[in-house]
Design a protein around this motif. Structure first.
Motif, PDB file in Angstrom:
ATOM      1  N   MET A 138     132.717 -19.186 -34.590  1.00  0.00           N
ATOM      2  CA  MET A 138     131.305 -19.112 -34.966  1.00  0.00           C
ATOM      3  C   MET A 138     130.452 -19.665 -33.830  1.00  0.00           C
ATOM      4  SD  MET A 138     131.411 -20.292 -38.991  1.00  0.00           S
ATOM      5  CE  MET A 138     131.762 -21.999 -38.539  1.00  0.00           C
ATOM      6  N   LEU A 139     129.420 -18.888 -33.429  1.00  0.00           N
ATOM      7  CA  LEU A 139     128.544 -19.264 -32.325  1.00  0.00           C
ATOM      8  C   LEU A 139     127.103 -18.906 -32.670  1.00  0.00           C
ATOM      9  CD1 LEU A 139     130.638 -17.833 -29.344  1.00  0.00           C
ATOM     10  CD2 LEU A 139     130.457 -20.249 -29.997  1.00  0.00           C
ATOM     11  N   ILE A 140     126.172 -19.666 -32.111  1.00  0.00           N
ATOM     12  CA  ILE A 140     124.756 -19.319 -32.190  1.00  0.00           C
ATOM     13  C   ILE A 140     124.373 -18.702 -30.849  1.00  0.00           C
ATOM     14  CG2 ILE A 140     122.412 -20.199 -32.443  1.00  0.00           C
ATOM     15  CD1 ILE A 140     123.459 -22.363 -34.249  1.00  0.00           C
ATOM     16  N   CYS A 141     123.868 -17.474 -30.902  1.00  0.00           N
ATOM     17  CA  CYS A 141     123.618 -16.703 -29.675  1.00  0.00           C
ATOM     18  C   CYS A 141     122.159 -16.265 -29.636  1.00  0.00           C
ATOM     19  CB  CYS A 141     124.520 -15.482 -29.605  1.00  0.00           C
ATOM     20  SG  CYS A 141     126.289 -15.850 -29.722  1.00  0.00           S
ATOM     21  N   GLY A 142     121.628 -16.170 -28.418  1.00  0.00           N
ATOM     22  CA  GLY A 142     120.277 -15.666 -28.208  1.00  0.00           C
ATOM     23  C   GLY A 142     120.297 -14.250 -27.669  1.00  0.00           C
ATOM     24  N   GLU A 143     119.071 -13.663 -27.584  1.00  0.00           N
ATOM     25  CA  GLU A 143     118.919 -12.264 -27.158  1.00  0.00           C
ATOM     26  C   GLU A 143     119.866 -11.370 -27.935  1.00  0.00           C
ATOM     27  OE1 GLU A 143     119.327 -11.801 -22.971  1.00  0.00           O
ATOM     28  OE2 GLU A 143     117.300 -12.498 -22.524  1.00  0.00           O
ATOM     29  N   ALA A 144     119.785 -11.472 -29.267  1.00  0.00           N
ATOM     30  CA  ALA A 144     120.698 -10.722 -30.120  1.00  0.00           C
ATOM     31  C   ALA A 144     120.015 -10.411 -31.433  1.00  0.00           C
ATOM     32  CB  ALA A 144     121.977 -11.508 -30.368  1.00  0.00           C
ATOM     33  N   SER A 145     120.553  -9.411 -32.117  1.00  0.00           N
ATOM     34  CA  SER A 145     120.079  -9.020 -33.446  1.00  0.00           C
ATOM     35  C   SER A 145     121.240  -8.366 -34.172  1.00  0.00           C
ATOM     36  CB  SER A 145     118.894  -8.063 -33.351  1.00  0.00           C
ATOM     37  OG  SER A 145     119.308  -6.823 -32.808  1.00  0.00           O
ATOM     38  N   THR A 151     129.147 -13.443 -24.627  1.00  0.00           N
ATOM     39  CA  THR A 151     129.242 -14.875 -24.898  1.00  0.00           C
ATOM     40  C   THR A 151     128.416 -15.709 -23.923  1.00  0.00           C
ATOM     41  OG1 THR A 151     131.259 -14.937 -23.567  1.00  0.00           O
ATOM     42  CG2 THR A 151     131.511 -14.655 -25.945  1.00  0.00           C
ATOM     43  N   ASN A 152     127.950 -15.082 -22.826  1.00  0.00           N
ATOM     44  CA  ASN A 152     127.085 -15.823 -21.908  1.00  0.00           C
ATOM     45  C   ASN A 152     125.733 -16.152 -22.547  1.00  0.00           C
ATOM     46  OD1 ASN A 152     129.013 -15.743 -19.874  1.00  0.00           O
ATOM     47  ND2 ASN A 152     128.244 -13.782 -19.090  1.00  0.00           N
ATOM     48  N   SER A 153     125.378 -15.465 -23.630  1.00  0.00           N
ATOM     49  CA  SER A 153     124.119 -15.730 -24.333  1.00  0.00           C
ATOM     50  C   SER A 153     124.295 -16.697 -25.490  1.00  0.00           C
ATOM     51  CB  SER A 153     123.520 -14.414 -24.843  1.00  0.00           C
ATOM     52  OG  SER A 153     123.303 -13.505 -23.777  1.00  0.00           O
ATOM     53  N   CYS A 154     125.450 -17.290 -25.653  1.00  0.00           N
ATOM     54  CA  CYS A 154     125.743 -18.138 -26.816  1.00  0.00           C
ATOM     55  C   CYS A 154     125.923 -19.597 -26.406  1.00  0.00           C
ATOM     56  CB  CYS A 154     127.012 -17.642 -27.523  1.00  0.00           C
ATOM     57  SG  CYS A 154     126.944 -15.920 -28.055  1.00  0.00           S
ATOM     58  N   ALA A 155     125.731 -20.479 -27.383  1.00  0.00           N
ATOM     59  CA  ALA A 155     125.968 -21.915 -27.190  1.00  0.00           C
ATOM     60  C   ALA A 155     127.446 -22.166 -27.424  1.00  0.00           C
ATOM     61  CB  ALA A 155     125.095 -22.723 -28.136  1.00  0.00           C
ATOM     62  N   ASN A 156     128.255 -21.924 -26.391  1.00  0.00           N
ATOM     63  CA  ASN A 156     129.707 -21.987 -26.545  1.00  0.00           C
ATOM     64  C   ASN A 156     130.206 -23.416 -26.799  1.00  0.00           C
ATOM     65  OD1 ASN A 156     130.104 -19.151 -25.978  1.00  0.00           O
ATOM     66  ND2 ASN A 156     129.645 -19.607 -23.841  1.00  0.00           N
ATOM     67  N   ALA A 157     129.532 -24.413 -26.220  1.00  0.00           N
ATOM     68  CA  ALA A 157     130.012 -25.789 -26.379  1.00  0.00           C
ATOM     69  C   ALA A 157     129.882 -26.287 -27.804  1.00  0.00           C
ATOM     70  CB  ALA A 157     129.259 -26.708 -25.424  1.00  0.00           C
ATOM     71  N   LYS A 213     119.845 -18.340 -23.980  1.00  0.00           N
ATOM     72  CA  LYS A 213     118.887 -17.242 -23.940  1.00  0.00           C
ATOM     73  C   LYS A 213     117.859 -17.409 -25.060  1.00  0.00           C
ATOM     74  CE  LYS A 213     121.028 -15.049 -20.599  1.00  0.00           C
ATOM     75  NZ  LYS A 213     120.425 -14.854 -19.267  1.00  0.00           N
ATOM     76  N   PRO A 214     116.655 -16.864 -24.881  1.00  0.00           N
ATOM     77  CA  PRO A 214     115.627 -16.992 -25.928  1.00  0.00           C
ATOM     78  C   PRO A 214     115.989 -16.201 -27.169  1.00  0.00           C
ATOM     79  CG  PRO A 214     114.850 -15.565 -24.162  1.00  0.00           C
ATOM     80  CD  PRO A 214     116.145 -16.141 -23.681  1.00  0.00           C
ATOM     81  N   CYS A 215     115.349 -16.561 -28.263  1.00  0.00           N
ATOM     82  CA  CYS A 215     115.537 -15.828 -29.510  1.00  0.00           C
ATOM     83  C   CYS A 215     114.753 -14.501 -29.425  1.00  0.00           C
ATOM     84  CB  CYS A 215     115.053 -16.662 -30.698  1.00  0.00           C
ATOM     85  SG  CYS A 215     116.168 -18.018 -31.111  1.00  0.00           S
ATOM     86  N   PRO A 216     115.070 -13.524 -30.264  1.00  0.00           N
ATOM     87  CA  PRO A 216     115.773 -13.619 -31.552  1.00  0.00           C
ATOM     88  C   PRO A 216     117.228 -14.023 -31.401  1.00  0.00           C
ATOM     89  CG  PRO A 216     115.362 -11.322 -30.947  1.00  0.00           C
ATOM     90  CD  PRO A 216     114.646 -12.139 -29.941  1.00  0.00           C
ATOM     91  N   CYS A 217     117.683 -14.793 -32.411  1.00  0.00           N
ATOM     92  CA  CYS A 217     119.020 -15.379 -32.387  1.00  0.00           C
ATOM     93  C   CYS A 217     119.817 -14.936 -33.606  1.00  0.00           C
ATOM     94  CB  CYS A 217     118.940 -16.901 -32.351  1.00  0.00           C
ATOM     95  SG  CYS A 217     118.064 -17.545 -30.902  1.00  0.00           S
ATOM     96  N   VAL A 218     121.140 -15.084 -33.494  1.00  0.00           N
ATOM     97  CA  VAL A 218     122.042 -14.750 -34.594  1.00  0.00           C
ATOM     98  C   VAL A 218     123.163 -15.776 -34.624  1.00  0.00           C
ATOM     99  CG1 VAL A 218     121.581 -12.254 -34.512  1.00  0.00           C
ATOM    100  CG2 VAL A 218     123.453 -13.231 -33.147  1.00  0.00           C
ATOM    101  N   VAL A 219     123.835 -15.837 -35.773  1.00  0.00           N
ATOM    102  CA  VAL A 219     125.103 -16.561 -35.877  1.00  0.00           C
ATOM    103  C   VAL A 219     126.207 -15.518 -35.738  1.00  0.00           C
ATOM    104  CG1 VAL A 219     126.589 -17.939 -37.340  1.00  0.00           C
ATOM    105  CG2 VAL A 219     124.131 -18.381 -37.295  1.00  0.00           C
ATOM    106  N   HIS A 220     126.914 -15.608 -34.655  1.00  0.00           N
ATOM    107  CA  HIS A 220     127.928 -14.597 -34.308  1.00  0.00           C
ATOM    108  C   HIS A 220     129.293 -15.099 -34.765  1.00  0.00           C
ATOM    109  CE1 HIS A 220     129.812 -11.365 -32.034  1.00  0.00           C
ATOM    110  NE2 HIS A 220     130.633 -12.260 -31.503  1.00  0.00           N
ATOM    111  N   VAL A 221     129.926 -14.323 -35.647  1.00  0.00           N
ATOM    112  CA  VAL A 221     131.254 -14.649 -36.162  1.00  0.00           C
ATOM    113  C   VAL A 221     132.182 -13.501 -35.767  1.00  0.00           C
ATOM    114  CG1 VAL A 221     132.640 -15.217 -38.188  1.00  0.00           C
ATOM    115  CG2 VAL A 221     130.221 -15.881 -38.098  1.00  0.00           C
ATOM    116  N   ALA A 222     133.286 -13.824 -35.082  1.00  0.00           N
ATOM    117  CA  ALA A 222     134.216 -12.797 -34.598  1.00  0.00           C
ATOM    118  C   ALA A 222     135.633 -13.322 -34.653  1.00  0.00           C
ATOM    119  CB  ALA A 222     133.863 -12.376 -33.177  1.00  0.00           C
ATOM    120  N   SER A 254     129.236  -5.439 -26.586  1.00  0.00           N
ATOM    121  CA  SER A 254     128.450  -5.234 -27.812  1.00  0.00           C
ATOM    122  C   SER A 254     127.552  -4.017 -27.726  1.00  0.00           C
ATOM    123  CB  SER A 254     127.587  -6.472 -28.082  1.00  0.00           C
ATOM    124  OG  SER A 254     126.725  -6.722 -26.971  1.00  0.00           O
ATOM    125  N   ALA A 255     127.563  -3.306 -26.626  1.00  0.00           N
ATOM    126  CA  ALA A 255     126.739  -2.110 -26.458  1.00  0.00           C
ATOM    127  C   ALA A 255     127.648  -0.940 -26.143  1.00  0.00           C
ATOM    128  CB  ALA A 255     125.703  -2.314 -25.347  1.00  0.00           C
TER     129      ALA A 255
END
Length: 379
Positions: free
Chosen positions: A70-77, A86-92, A116-125, A194-195
């Motif tokens: 589970m990660l919180i990531c920016g520049e995502a929807s 994962t470079n856009s996520c708070a990996n730590a 990265k700036p928001c919009p943000c998501v909680v990314h679960v993979a 993701s694209a």
């Protein structure tokens, strides 16, 4: 049977057929509902929280006993996914969780500001096994917000799913005589980004021995969606007359994805052609030279065809002509008799002469008065 009984029996058959069809369709609908419920789902306890807070992440429909991140990531929807990976996520500040036997989980997650700036998501993979990912919309309070970047044509990331590379195709009669060898290098790629990847451009290189590969661009027509895989076939061709051990390499971007050796047979048709040429041309030159000599040489008869046969016949007749020997008959006249003396017969036993008669043997010789016999008595 009355008309009413016939109608009742027909109506009963129709009702039975309808019930049978309904019973057959019920399992299909149940399985479809099960498939819908089997899709991974993620829910958040809060839609917005600031840095340092906590949220509870719950999930259902995941693979049993699966390890998730589970990660919180920016520049995502949820629609476009995480554009920068994962470079856009708070990996730590990410958290790992394992689903139960029914594919469910519940875990608290500390809120952190992504790079990265928001919009943000909680990314679960998923971390291992079959890939699955879900993005739940989330807002980080106090974090900058910016429009989503436009996805590049090839923003996805391709990787080789199966390391098995094969070369499809075979040679022909023309390649046996030195025509360029052509094949299709086939390998399977998967999109880990993701694209979607649309019409990717690869580079195919061929190298021989210690030489560096010669790269040529090959574009594959198609689209590989995120998390999907596709079999990619690219054309590869060698120069005319090439033979020996070659290495075919496929590169996507700066990275070489796969390599496959290719053993090319020698064009034996070319070797056979040169051998025939080395025999036919000297023979033709020799015949032309002999014809020129026969025409240019003065006073010489052309020794070919019937002239040769006639010349040999004349020489044989001259050699086999019998020898003529002269004799004198009983009346003193000279006679000429053709005698043929063979080396293995003596003159007395020559089969070519007629046998002498008894009269000829016993007849005395005539007395020669001109040459009287001389007596060898005592003088």
């Amino acid at each position: 049977m009355t008309r009413a009984s016939r109608a009742g029996r027909t109506g009963g058959r129709f009702v039975a057929a309808a019930l049978t069809t309904l019973l057959l369709l019920l399992p299909i609908g149940a399985s479809a509902a099960a498939d819908e419920s089997a899709k991974p789902v993620v829910t958040l306890s809060k839609a917005e929280a600031g840095k340092g807070g906590e949220i509870t992440v719950k999930g259902t429909g995941w693979r049993p006993r699966a390890l998730l991140m589970m990660l919180i990531c920016g520049e995502a929807s949820p629609a476009t996914g995480v554009a920068g990976g994962t470079n856009s996520c708070a990996n730590a500040d990410g958290r790992a969780v394992t689903t139960d036997a029914e594919g469910r989980f519940s875990r608290t997650l500390a809120v952190a500001e992504p790079p990265k700036p928001c919009p943000c998501v909680v990314h679960v993979a998923t971390v291992q096994g079959q890939q699955a990912a879900v993005d739940a919309e989330f807002k980080v309070a106090g974090h900058p917000v910016a429009p989503l970047p436009k996805p590049a044509p090839n923003a996805g990331r391709l990787s080789v799913v199966d390391r098995t590379v094969r070369l499809d195709g075979s040679g022909s009669l023309l390649t046996w005589f030195g025509a360029p060898q052509a094949r299709k290098v086939v390998l399977e790629f998967g999109n880990t980004g993701s694209a979607p990847v649309v019409d990717p451009v690869f580079q195919v290189g061929t190298s021989h021995g210690v030489f560096a590969p010669i790269w040529e661009e090959r574009q594959w027509r198609g689209t590989i969606a995120p998390g999907k895989r596709a079999e990619v076939a690219l054309d590869v061709q060698l120069p005319a007359g090439a033979h020996g051990d070659y290495l075919v390499s496929v590169k996507y971007g700066p990275k070489v994805m796969a390599a496959q050796p290719w053993g090319v047979d020698r064009p034996w048709g070319v070797v056979l052609f040169w051998l025939l040429l080395g025999v036919v041309v000297p023979a033709a030159l020799f015949r032309i030279g002999m014809a020129v000599v026969d025409r240019v040489r003065p006073g010489a008869l052309p020794l070919r065809g019937r002239s040769v046969a006639r010349h040999l016949t004349v020489r044989r007749d001259e050699r086999d002509a019998p020898e003529e020997s002269g004799r004198r008959g009983a009346d003193g006249t000279a006679t000429t008799t053709a005698t043929t003396v063979l080396p293995w017969f003596t003159p007395d036993t020559n089969p070519g002469l007629p046998a002498p008669t008894h009269a000829q043997v016993s007849a005395p010789k005539p007395h020669d008065h001109t040459n009287p016999p001389t007596s060898r008595g005592n003088s």
